[in-house]
Design a protein around this motif. Structure first.
Motif, PDB file in Angstrom:
ATOM      1  N   GLY A  98       0.810  -1.218   0.000  1.00 32.41           N
ATOM      2  CA  GLY A  98       0.000   0.000   0.000  1.00 32.41           C
ATOM      3  C   GLY A  98       0.836   1.257   0.000  1.00 32.41           C
ATOM      4  O   GLY A  98       0.372   2.323   0.406  1.00 32.41           O
ATOM      5  N   TYR A  99       2.120   1.143  -0.411  1.00 27.65           N
ATOM      6  CA  TYR A  99       3.041   2.278  -0.551  1.00 27.65           C
ATOM      7  C   TYR A  99       3.504   2.837   0.790  1.00 27.65           C
ATOM      8  O   TYR A  99       4.106   3.910   0.834  1.00 27.65           O
ATOM      9  CB  TYR A  99       2.417   3.391  -1.414  1.00 27.65           C
ATOM     10  N   ASN A 100       3.266   2.106   1.872  1.00 29.67           N
ATOM     11  CA  ASN A 100       3.802   2.442   3.193  1.00 29.67           C
ATOM     12  C   ASN A 100       4.395   1.159   3.763  1.00 29.67           C
ATOM     13  O   ASN A 100       3.684   0.154   3.908  1.00 29.67           O
ATOM     14  CB  ASN A 100       2.706   2.960   4.128  1.00 29.67           C
ATOM     15  N   ALA A 101       5.679   1.178   4.054  1.00 29.63           N
ATOM     16  CA  ALA A 101       6.314  -0.073   4.469  1.00 29.63           C
ATOM     17  C   ALA A 101       7.523   0.205   5.355  1.00 29.63           C
ATOM     18  O   ALA A 101       8.075   1.308   5.368  1.00 29.63           O
ATOM     19  CB  ALA A 101       6.730  -0.887   3.244  1.00 29.63           C
ATOM     20  N   LYS A 102       7.938  -0.832   6.074  1.00 29.15           N
ATOM     21  CA  LYS A 102       9.126  -0.764   6.932  1.00 29.15           C
ATOM     22  C   LYS A 102      10.118  -1.841   6.511  1.00 29.15           C
ATOM     23  O   LYS A 102       9.753  -2.860   5.938  1.00 29.15           O
ATOM     24  CB  LYS A 102       8.742  -0.953   8.401  1.00 29.15           C
ATOM     25  N   ASN A 103      11.391  -1.578   6.824  1.00 30.42           N
ATOM     26  CA  ASN A 103      12.467  -2.545   6.608  1.00 30.42           C
ATOM     27  C   ASN A 103      12.604  -2.974   5.152  1.00 30.42           C
ATOM     28  O   ASN A 103      12.780  -4.155   4.837  1.00 30.42           O
ATOM     29  CB  ASN A 103      12.272  -3.778   7.496  1.00 30.42           C
ATOM     30  N   LEU A 104      12.529  -1.992   4.252  1.00 30.21           N
ATOM     31  CA  LEU A 104      12.740  -2.270   2.831  1.00 30.21           C
ATOM     32  C   LEU A 104      14.238  -2.213   2.539  1.00 30.21           C
ATOM     33  O   LEU A 104      14.869  -1.161   2.717  1.00 30.21           O
ATOM     34  CB  LEU A 104      12.000  -1.251   1.966  1.00 30.21           C
ATOM     35  N   GLU A 105      14.817  -3.309   2.076  1.00 35.22           N
ATOM     36  CA  GLU A 105      16.246  -3.369   1.801  1.00 35.22           C
ATOM     37  C   GLU A 105      16.543  -3.021   0.350  1.00 35.22           C
ATOM     38  O   GLU A 105      15.859  -3.472  -0.564  1.00 35.22           O
ATOM     39  CB  GLU A 105      16.801  -4.767   2.088  1.00 35.22           C
ATOM     40  N   THR A 106      17.566  -2.189   0.149  1.00 32.30           N
ATOM     41  CA  THR A 106      18.049  -1.903  -1.198  1.00 32.30           C
ATOM     42  C   THR A 106      19.552  -2.113  -1.259  1.00 32.30           C
ATOM     43  O   THR A 106      20.273  -1.891  -0.286  1.00 32.30           O
ATOM     44  CB  THR A 106      17.740  -0.452  -1.623  1.00 32.30           C
ATOM     45  N   HIS A 107      20.015  -2.577  -2.420  1.00 34.23           N
ATOM     46  CA  HIS A 107      21.436  -2.776  -2.674  1.00 34.23           C
ATOM     47  C   HIS A 107      21.866  -1.678  -3.632  1.00 34.23           C
ATOM     48  O   HIS A 107      21.403  -1.627  -4.772  1.00 34.23           O
ATOM     49  CB  HIS A 107      21.657  -4.160  -3.296  1.00 34.23           C
ATOM     50  N   GLU A 108      22.731  -0.766  -3.178  1.00 32.86           N
ATOM     51  CA  GLU A 108      23.079   0.406  -3.961  1.00 32.86           C
ATOM     52  C   GLU A 108      24.591   0.616  -3.980  1.00 32.86           C
ATOM     53  O   GLU A 108      25.344  -0.149  -3.375  1.00 32.86           O
ATOM     54  CB  GLU A 108      22.376   1.647  -3.397  1.00 32.86           C
ATOM     55  N   ILE A 109      25.020   1.653  -4.677  1.00 32.93           N
ATOM     56  CA  ILE A 109      26.419   2.057  -4.675  1.00 32.93           C
ATOM     57  C   ILE A 109      26.496   3.530  -4.297  1.00 32.93           C
ATOM     58  O   ILE A 109      25.499   4.254  -4.364  1.00 32.93           O
ATOM     59  CB  ILE A 109      27.084   1.842  -6.050  1.00 32.93           C
ATOM     60  N   ASP A 110      27.694   3.974  -3.884  1.00 34.15           N
ATOM     61  CA  ASP A 110      27.873   5.396  -3.616  1.00 34.15           C
ATOM     62  C   ASP A 110      28.478   6.055  -4.858  1.00 34.15           C
ATOM     63  O   ASP A 110      28.625   5.417  -5.906  1.00 34.15           O
ATOM     64  CB  ASP A 110      28.729   5.635  -2.368  1.00 34.15           C
ATOM     65  N   ARG A 111      28.848   7.306  -4.748  1.00 36.85           N
ATOM     66  CA  ARG A 111      29.343   8.047  -5.910  1.00 36.85           C
ATOM     67  C   ARG A 111      30.673   7.502  -6.435  1.00 36.85           C
ATOM     68  O   ARG A 111      31.041   7.745  -7.589  1.00 36.85           O
ATOM     69  CB  ARG A 111      29.494   9.525  -5.562  1.00 36.85           C
ATOM     70  N   GLU A 112      31.383   6.723  -5.585  1.00 42.39           N
ATOM     71  CA  GLU A 112      32.649   6.118  -6.000  1.00 42.39           C
ATOM     72  C   GLU A 112      32.476   4.694  -6.505  1.00 42.39           C
ATOM     73  O   GLU A 112      33.450   4.046  -6.881  1.00 42.39           O
ATOM     74  CB  GLU A 112      33.641   6.130  -4.824  1.00 42.39           C
ATOM     75  N   GLY A 113      31.233   4.201  -6.486  1.00 37.43           N
ATOM     76  CA  GLY A 113      30.983   2.839  -6.958  1.00 37.43           C
ATOM     77  C   GLY A 113      31.099   1.769  -5.893  1.00 37.43           C
ATOM     78  O   GLY A 113      31.025   0.576  -6.195  1.00 37.43           O
ATOM     79  N   ASN A 114      31.268   2.171  -4.614  1.00 33.17           N
ATOM     80  CA  ASN A 114      31.354   1.198  -3.524  1.00 33.17           C
ATOM     81  C   ASN A 114      29.968   0.669  -3.175  1.00 33.17           C
ATOM     82  O   ASN A 114      29.012   1.443  -3.080  1.00 33.17           O
ATOM     83  CB  ASN A 114      31.982   1.847  -2.280  1.00 33.17           C
ATOM     84  N   PRO A 115      29.838  -0.648  -2.956  1.00 37.53           N
ATOM     85  CA  PRO A 115      28.517  -1.221  -2.661  1.00 37.53           C
ATOM     86  C   PRO A 115      28.046  -0.909  -1.245  1.00 37.53           C
ATOM     87  O   PRO A 115      28.852  -0.837  -0.317  1.00 37.53           O
ATOM     88  CB  PRO A 115      28.747  -2.728  -2.844  1.00 37.53           C
ATOM     89  N   HIS A 116      26.742  -0.719  -1.105  1.00 32.73           N
ATOM     90  CA  HIS A 116      26.122  -0.456   0.194  1.00 32.73           C
ATOM     91  C   HIS A 116      24.778  -1.168   0.262  1.00 32.73           C
ATOM     92  O   HIS A 116      24.104  -1.368  -0.753  1.00 32.73           O
ATOM     93  CB  HIS A 116      25.891   1.047   0.405  1.00 32.73           C
ATOM     94  N   TRP A 117      24.390  -1.508   1.494  1.00 29.68           N
ATOM     95  CA  TRP A 117      23.055  -2.032   1.767  1.00 29.68           C
ATOM     96  C   TRP A 117      22.356  -1.071   2.696  1.00 29.68           C
ATOM     97  O   TRP A 117      22.921  -0.637   3.695  1.00 29.68           O
ATOM     98  CB  TRP A 117      23.133  -3.414   2.420  1.00 29.68           C
ATOM     99  N   PHE A 118      21.098  -0.732   2.367  1.00 26.24           N
ATOM    100  CA  PHE A 118      20.312   0.174   3.188  1.00 26.24           C
ATOM    101  C   PHE A 118      18.964  -0.446   3.542  1.00 26.24           C
ATOM    102  O   PHE A 118      18.443  -1.288   2.807  1.00 26.24           O
ATOM    103  CB  PHE A 118      20.068   1.500   2.453  1.00 26.24           C
TER     104      PHE A 118
END
Length: 242
Positions: A98-118
């Motif tokens: 319903g477009y409202n949620a908790k604990n949504l995990e994303t796998h991303e990178i920063d501006r230098e290309g280093n991997p991060h999990w949020f």
């Protein structure tokens, strides 16, 4: 709301939202998102269209930026690959919740290309039943994910019998009692332990304890099991000189 409540609310904003460790962000759409359109089309638009129009400094720092203003006007998911199946699953969960949620995990990178999990908690804004904006609170869990992945790697390299043997040793069983508990021969238990020590280059009691902890093995004894403490009786393999 009383004046003192407003003052406390303002202080809380400064302390936690602006200067805390949690990333706070808001994104909006140039064109409202029709929540009745097919799910896959919504996923495509959610990857490409929401634009950051507010974020705090901790959020900017997560991506390697010094100032929030450097992110204003950029796509919310600019650093998250739309080809990553885990990210796609996260967006799908967001829609189905319903477009409202908790604990949504994303796998991303920063501006230098280093991997991060949020991990994000999100709340959405609507107009006429259409999605027009999203608020989010973001935490970084990269270190936690790395430790978890390393633990799983070690666990996969440790056979089920070896893992069970370690757990029993941690709970205070000696090798003979552990073998009886596992319903295997004492000689077999010794072979399992010897192979474990060799595979993971373990040469001391402390290294064995550290290995057990790396597997997330719990223990009833505060010293990580009396039998671990008594492992001086065990003939550890000598460390080869390099």
């Amino acid at each position: 709301m009383e004046l003192w409540e407003r003052e406390f609310e303002a202080k809380a904003y400064v302390i936690f939202f602006r200067n805390g460790s949690v990333g706070i962000w808001h994104s909006s759409f140039a064109e409202p998102l029709d929540t009745q359109m097919p799910e896959d089309q919504q996923i495509e638009r959610l990857f490409l269209e929401p634009v950051i129009d507010y974020c705090n400094k901790p959020f900017a720092k997560m991506y390697g930026f010094a100032s929030p203003s450097e992110l204003y006007g950029t796509r919310l998911l600019l650093f998250a690959s739309e080809r990553d199946e885990k990210n796609i699953a996260t967006i799908r969960t967001f829609i189905r919740s319903g477009y409202n949620a908790k604990n949504l995990e994303t796998h991303e990178i920063d501006r230098e290309g280093n991997p991060h999990w949020f991990v994000n908690d999100v709340q959405s804004e609507f107009a006429g039943g259409n999605l027009i904006g999203i608020w989010g609170m973001q935490h970084e869990i990269t270190q936690h994910k790395r430790l978890h992945d390393e633990r799983e790697k070690i666990r996969r390299a440790t056979s089920t019998q070896q893992f069970l043997l370690l757990q029993l040793l941690a709970d205070g069983y000696d090798v003979k009692a552990a073998a009886h508990k596992m319903e295997i021969a004492v000689g077999t238990a010794r072979i399992h332990l010897a192979r474990l020590l060799e595979k993971f280059d373990i040469h001391t009691q402390e290294e064995l304890k550290t290995h057990a902890r790396s597997l997330g093995i719990s223990h009833s004894n505060p010293l990580l099991g009396a039998s671990f403490t008594d492992m001086g009786k065990w003939r550890f393999p000598s460390r080869k000189s390099k």
